[in-house]
Design an enzyme around this catalytic site. Structure first.
Site, PDB file in Angstrom:
ATOM      1  N   ASP A  31       2.338  -3.171   4.130  1.00 37.97           N
ATOM      2  CA  ASP A  31       3.536  -2.992   3.323  1.00 37.97           C
ATOM      3  C   ASP A  31       4.685  -3.711   4.016  1.00 37.97           C
ATOM      4  O   ASP A  31       4.872  -3.584   5.235  1.00 37.97           O
ATOM      5  CB  ASP A  31       3.873  -1.518   3.141  1.00 37.97           C
ATOM      6  CG  ASP A  31       4.824  -1.310   1.979  1.00 37.97           C
ATOM      7  OD1 ASP A  31       4.341  -1.082   0.845  1.00 37.97           O
ATOM      8  OD2 ASP A  31       6.055  -1.375   2.187  1.00 37.97           O
ATOM      9  N   CYS A  68       3.263  -1.635 -12.515  1.00 37.51           N
ATOM     10  CA  CYS A  68       3.678  -0.471 -13.301  1.00 37.51           C
ATOM     11  C   CYS A  68       4.761  -0.889 -14.286  1.00 37.51           C
ATOM     12  O   CYS A  68       5.774  -0.206 -14.458  1.00 37.51           O
ATOM     13  CB  CYS A  68       4.160   0.657 -12.399  1.00 37.51           C
ATOM     14  SG  CYS A  68       5.477   0.194 -11.263  1.00 37.51           S
ATOM     15  N   GLY A  73      -1.550   6.215  -1.775  1.00 38.81           N
ATOM     16  CA  GLY A  73      -2.471   6.807  -2.743  1.00 38.81           C
ATOM     17  C   GLY A  73      -3.680   5.931  -3.010  1.00 38.81           C
ATOM     18  O   GLY A  73      -4.821   6.391  -2.980  1.00 38.81           O
ATOM     19  N   SER A 100       0.782  -1.238   0.000  1.00 41.24           N
ATOM     20  CA  SER A 100       0.000   0.000   0.000  1.00 41.24           C
ATOM     21  C   SER A 100       0.809   1.281   0.000  1.00 41.24           C
ATOM     22  O   SER A 100       0.285   2.330  -0.371  1.00 41.24           O
ATOM     23  CB  SER A 100      -0.920   0.022   1.219  1.00 41.24           C
ATOM     24  OG  SER A 100      -0.160  -0.112   2.400  1.00 41.24           O
ATOM     25  N   ALA A 101       2.075   1.260   0.455  1.00 39.03           N
ATOM     26  CA  ALA A 101       2.825   2.520   0.554  1.00 39.03           C
ATOM     27  C   ALA A 101       3.013   3.132  -0.842  1.00 39.03           C
ATOM     28  O   ALA A 101       3.182   2.400  -1.825  1.00 39.03           O
ATOM     29  CB  ALA A 101       4.180   2.254   1.212  1.00 39.03           C
ATOM     30  N   PRO A 102       2.935   4.490  -0.925  1.00 37.10           N
ATOM     31  CA  PRO A 102       2.806   5.515   0.122  1.00 37.10           C
ATOM     32  C   PRO A 102       1.381   5.888   0.494  1.00 37.10           C
ATOM     33  O   PRO A 102       1.174   6.849   1.237  1.00 37.10           O
ATOM     34  CB  PRO A 102       3.515   6.708  -0.502  1.00 37.10           C
ATOM     35  CG  PRO A 102       3.257   6.585  -1.946  1.00 37.10           C
ATOM     36  CD  PRO A 102       3.229   5.113  -2.243  1.00 37.10           C
TER      37      PRO A 102
END
Length: 677
Positions: free
Chosen positions: A435, A536, A416, A412-414
């Site tokens: 995380d 990504c 968003g 989950s970090a950071p």
């Protein structure tokens, strides 16, 4: 009484006009030239019009005797241009003179006020009007009663302008066309004309489209001819051999030479049968192009080739070019605290130029320029928005969490995506933000507090342990760690620090994480039971290969539509590999196509596992009994190995930094006895 008013007192009314006398023009007063050949026909008028005075031969004779004036004007004077008689001592006069006679036209001028017949109404005006040159006064006109009369000779501009517009057949057509363009109601009278106008408009647009396509085709052929001519006029393109390429790597290559060679290779590969050299293979051109891409854009040879194989030749160049340009700055509105309209207005007032990202999201804003730091405004510090890439909206939109659900964000970090999920849940239900990196949870916690998310629990576990730690989630989001080949514009270090081993390790980790995420989803969930996998990265090893592996390892899972209205479909075949047909439901996003970071999104539906048939279950039970018998034959003693098992658990706890329980005294004495024996 005497005085000036008595002197200019109006005399008795003039006698009625005889039928044979000419009538002065009743048109508006202004500059005009009379014509001797034109004699207007008498008409009836409701308003009394002052009669023109009789002929004045003395004035005409005096004017005609002067040859200079005649030569200056250029035509013979006519009787209608007459000078008015002076008033008598009693102030009597036969009538009014035409207004055009009072103006200075090539030698004619009014010498004094004594030359005018003045009405009593006019005398009642201010005396200042009588001291200067008389002005042209408009006493009104009855346009509806004025007839258009044919005139000959020279005319003034005002005389040429008709006082009444008489519609003609062409005017009626134009009026119909204008009425057709109006937004009036459609009637039986105008429906045909409107339909005809629409057909003509469509025909004109079709002609323009055809013309534009023809021009574009001509321009494209001209450009191809120019490029071919360029190669003929300049030096003929020479494809370097393997030895020449090796020599070129040892020295600094000329950028312009490399760029021209890339352009020529792309052109030849686009039409290799026609443009390719007979003694050279297509693979040689491809190797040279990949080598030039690596040296020109700064990639290592392995990554340049891996990315080049994802696209056609011309599109591959666009992808590498897009990675050199930074993506637009985007922000996500925090709907827990404000609305997008209010946030946009507040930022515009601070000098920020922005607009909505697109129709696919109702919380995103794209920032073009800002006179203030976009990450330090009072709105940002108040938690009204989050600086977030547009591609990071996609997994949460695909996940589509519903209120009062239990959701897990495995990486989950950071924060968003976590805060976006919390906003969609409207601070209901519960979100577990996990995380594996403990240091990154600090920024995650800070963003959760700043954006006012009250239903978030932050934890730090290895994602592969999560089914044992906690399970039964309605929805799970796995934004897996990846190579970052989709965000090269943000992190250019990816160009050189990724090798083949990195991709193998990352794909292995992603396969482990996706299986654990599937096991963490509750198939009995009434509203959920979904998993969204995203990276990504744009490589197939980290995307389609991982999804296909999950489909093969978990038969109770199937792919569903992501719900995203744009993006390219996932690969079902790639370089000899064949994936499950449903992999086509996944979505790919590219920087050169969608103007956002490279991204991949897949959505799974987790269903209940099918029951095992009775026959297979009996076979498994018999196999298990046979295995137990074999173990008994071996002489496995669980009590003897208990100490070793507990010791192994203690070592694992120490490695995790957890508190290790103390050993029992009986265990210590038993170990001592065994050691003594």
């Amino acid at each position: 009484m005497g005085g000036r008013r008595a002197k200019y007192k109006q005399g008795p009314p003039a006698p009625l006009r005889k039928p044979d006398e000419t009538r002065p023009s009743t048109k508006r007063l202004g500059k005009r030239k009379a014509n001797a050949d034109h004699e207007p026909e008498p008409t009836t008028n409701s308003r009394p019009i002052k009669k023109a005075k009789a002929d004045k031969p003395p004035a005409l004779e005096k004017w005609a005797k002067d040859p200079k004036k005649i030569s200056k004007v250029g035509f013979e004077p006519t009787p209608t241009k007459e000078k008015s008689k002076p008033l008598s001592e009693e102030g009597e006069s036969d009538g009014w003179e035409v207004a055009s006679d009072l103006e200075d036209v090539d030698g004619f001028a009014v010498d004094s006020l004594d030359d005018l017949d003045i009405d009593e109404d006019f005398l009642s005006c201010s005396d200042d009007l009588l001291r200067g040159v008389p002005e042209e006064l408009d006493f009104g006109s009855d346009d509806e009663e004025v007839e258009l009369l044919p005139q000959k000779g020279r005319k003034s501009k005002q005389a040429e302008r008709p006082t009444k517009i008489i519609p003609t057949a062409s005017d009626e057509d134009s009026d119909d066309d204008e009425s057709d363009n109006e937004d009036g109601p459609i009637t039986a009278k105008n429906i045909e004309s409107r339909s005809r106008a629409l057909d003509e408009k469509a025909a004109r647009e079709a002609e323009l489209d055809i013309e534009e396509m023809q021009n574009a085709a001509i321009e494209g052929s001209d450009e191809e001819i120019d490029m071919e001519g360029e190669g003929e006029d300049a030096e003929a393109f020479h494809l370097p051999t393997a030895e020449e390429r090796a020599e070129e790597k040892n020295r600094v290559a000329d950028v312009h030479v490399v760029q021209r060679r890339m352009r020529e290779c792309v052109r030849i590969l686009g039409n290799f049968r026609k443009l390719g050299a007979k003694d050279r293979l297509r693979s040689e051109y491809v190797e040279q192009l990949v080598s030039d891409i690596a040296s020109y854009y700064g990639y290592n040879d392995f990554l340049a080739e891996k990315l080049f194989q994802l696209f056609p030749v011309s599109e591959a160049i666009e992808f590498f070019e897009a990675n050199e340009v930074s993506r637009p700055v985007t922000i996500r509105t925090n709907t827990l605290k404000t609305r997008r309209r209010d946030l946009a207005q507040a930022l515009i007032n601070r000098g920020v130029n922005l607009e909505p990202i697109g129709k696919w999201t109702n919380v995103g804003l794209q920032v073009f320029e800002s006179s203030v730091p976009i990450g330090a405004t009072p709105e940002y510090l108040s938690g009204h928005y989050m600086l977030q890439a547009a591609s990071s909206f996609l997994p949460v939109i695909a996940l589509k969490p519903q209120p009062n659900e239990r959701v897990l964000d495995m990486a989950s970090a950071p924060g968003g995506k976590t805060t976006h999920i919390a906003a969609l849940l409207q601070n209901t239900g519960i979100v577990f933000a996990n995380d594996a990196n403990k240091t990154r949870t600090k920024s995650l916690t800070a963003n959760v507090h700043r954006l006012g998310c009250k239903n978030v629990v932050v934890c730090s576990y290895d994602g592969r342990e999560f089914p044992k730690v906690m399970g039964g989630f309605d929805r799970v989001l796995l934004d897996a760690p990846c190579s970052g080949t989709g965000v090269i514009s943000k992190d250019s270090s990816v160009k050189v620090n990724k090798s083949e081993r990195d991709f193998h390790l990352l794909s292995h980790l992603q396969k482990q994480l996706i299986l654990c995420a599937i096991d963490s989803v509750s198939p009995d969930s009434k509203t959920g039971g979904f998993l969204v996998y995203s990276t990504c990265s744009v490589t197939v090893d980290e995307n389609e290969a991982v999804v296909d592996y999950a489909l093969r390892k978990r038969p109770n899972v199937k792919l569903v539509d992501t719900g995203l209205g744009f993006g390219r479909d996932g690969f079902t075949k790639y370089r000899g590999k064949t994936f499950h047909p449903s992999v086509k439901l996944t979505k790919r996003f590219y920087p050169h196509v969608h103007n956002m970071d490279g991204f991949y999104v897949a959505k799974f539906k987790v269903e209940k596992r099918a029951k095992i048939k009775a026959g297979t279950q009996e076979a498994k039970s018999t196999n298990a009994m046979g295995a137990d018998e074999q173990q008994e034959d071996v002489g496995f003693d669980s009590d003897e190995d208990k100490l070793f098992i507990e010791e192994g658990k203690r070592i694992q706890l120490k490695a995790k930094g957890l508190r290790v329980p103390r050993r029992r005294q009986s265990d210590i004495s038993g170990e001592v006895e065994k050691a003594a024996a």
